[in-house]
Write an enzyme that holds these catalytic residues in place. Structure first.
Site, PDB file in Angstrom:
ATOM      1  CB  SER A 112      -0.889   0.007   1.254  1.00  0.00           C
ATOM      2  OG  SER A 112      -1.519   1.264   1.416  1.00  0.00           O
ATOM      3  CE1 TYR A 125      -4.379  -2.097   4.740  1.00  0.00           C
ATOM      4  CE2 TYR A 125      -3.375   0.001   4.178  1.00  0.00           C
ATOM      5  CZ  TYR A 125      -3.892  -1.216   3.790  1.00  0.00           C
ATOM      6  OH  TYR A 125      -3.937  -1.552   2.463  1.00  0.00           O
ATOM      7  CE  LYS A 129      -1.570  -3.834   3.083  1.00  0.00           C
ATOM      8  NZ  LYS A 129      -1.580  -4.940   2.124  1.00  0.00           N
TER       9      LYS A 129
END
Length: 190
Positions: A112, A125, A129
């Site tokens: 991402s 998140y 990632k």
């Protein structure tokens, strides 16, 4: 290409298989993500159906808990790792021995843009990632000499159901329409 499609939702897999349009070249595997035996089953079914594994694309992800990391419960971080990191970790480690025997392979981690451009409420998140990025770098060093490439892609927003759901969540929080939220994001893209 011969493609094995793996996801939690069997109906969605079948719909994608219909889009591909060649059932002789596809195989669907609906999985239970919490079952530790699933990576071995995926590899076994793939080898049984096609005899080799030339590539692996890890694309598992979920919308993260949208909270500041300093205030987020530990369970938010754990849930993000469980959805966004561990599936790639376990499946890659299960596929790697087959690729080593073959002396070749390519593993791609879909990451991402958050690893380059962090967002305040994406802390859990972001952690997952970055773990995926670290996994990629480590495995590239370990598996490269065996002829296995390991790379990551870190795209920004990609249109689809997940992004539509994200725009809806943000729109509800701000009392706006999803299309207005989408327009804000579009205005920030070069």
């Amino acid at each position: 290409a011969r493609v094995v499609l793996v996801a939690r939702d069997g109906d969605r897999l079948l719909a994608i298989e219909r889009e591909v349009g060649d059932r002789a070249r596809t195989h669907c595997v609906a999985v239970m993500p919490d079952d530790p035996g699933e990576p071995a089953r995926i590899v076994a079914e793939t080898l049984d159906r096609f005899g080799a594994i030339d590539g692996l694309v890890n694309n598992a992800a979920t919308i993260p808990p949208l909270t500041d990391l300093a205030d987020a419960p530990t369970s938010d971080v754990t849930a993000s790792l469980d959805a966004n990191f561990y599936p790639a970790f376990h499946l890659t480690r299960t596929v790697a021995p087959t690729m080593r025997i073959q002396g070749r392979g390519s593993i791609v981690m879909i990451n991402s843009a958050v690893v380059r451009h962090p967002k305040r409420e994406f802390g859990a998140y972001n952690i997952a990632k970055h773990a995926l990025l670290g996994l990629t770098r480590s495995l590239a060093l370990e598996l490269g000499p065996a002829g296995i490439r390991v790379n990551t892609l870190a795209p920004g927003k990609i249109g689809g159901a997940r992004l539509t759901a994200y725009f809806e969540v943000r729109a509800n929080e701000r009392g706006m329409s999803p299309s207005a939220i989408e327009a804000e994001y579009a205005n920030n893209i070069a």
